[in-house]
Design an enzyme around this catalytic site. Sequence first.
Site, short mmCIF file in Angstrom:
data_model
loop_
_atom_site.label_atom_id
_atom_site.label_comp_id
_atom_site.label_asym_id
_atom_site.label_seq_id
_atom_site.Cartn_x
_atom_site.Cartn_y
_atom_site.Cartn_z
N ASN A 89 16.09 11.11 -79.60
CA ASN A 89 15.74 9.70 -79.81
C ASN A 89 16.93 8.83 -80.18
OD1 ASN A 89 13.20 10.65 -79.33
ND2 ASN A 89 12.34 10.04 -81.30
N ASP A 114 15.36 14.91 -68.39
CA ASP A 114 14.12 15.48 -67.89
C ASP A 114 13.18 14.38 -67.43
OD1 ASP A 114 14.07 14.98 -70.86
OD2 ASP A 114 11.92 15.26 -70.50
#
Length: 209
Positions: A89, A114
């Site tokens: 994050n 991803d």
Amino acid sequence: MSIFDIFAKLEKERAEKEASSKIEFIVVGLGNPGVKYDRTRHNAGYMVVDKIGMKNGFKNDRAKFNALVAEGNIGGHRVLFMKPTTFMNNSGEAVGEAARFYKIPPENVIVISDDISLPVGKIRIRRKGSHGGHNGLKSIEAHLSSSLYPRIKIGVGEKPHPDYDLADWVLGKFPDSDRENFNKAADDAANALVYLLDGKFDEAMCKYN
């Protein structure tokens, strides 16, 4: 040869060496640090960068910019490879710091991440775009103050059903049945990177998307 000529020659050699080692691109593999997250779907970017390193004789094992980094020459381009250790994050903290240090524009920051919207074994190349809700990309966009960075998205497959917790899915490990397909995607991403470093986006997207 006078002493002045010798100094001029040495200065020229120093300048040429410095120019040849100047970082042109940053390639970022996204993931989370630590054994707990090793080989999880969210660490697809880490795994691709590791594979690129294995193919080109370097390893991301030097700590700098809140990341594990390595420098390498790919297709005649000097590249800084990064695996941010800030956790997903906050990936932009590491990427932004490195980009400012080397004065790298967003267009030369290539991010590998991803993507749950792609099946395992598929990749998707984009010149730019939105973060699409991916927290790592969201952080990078904030710290670069731009969404104009290229990205290579690695398919990790969608959740098995809508009610499945997203965090549990992306932080889960690939089953053995997906290993071959993921390795294919990692190889395709490594090969596509050579095209991107040469600015051949259309060719790369045509060949690998």
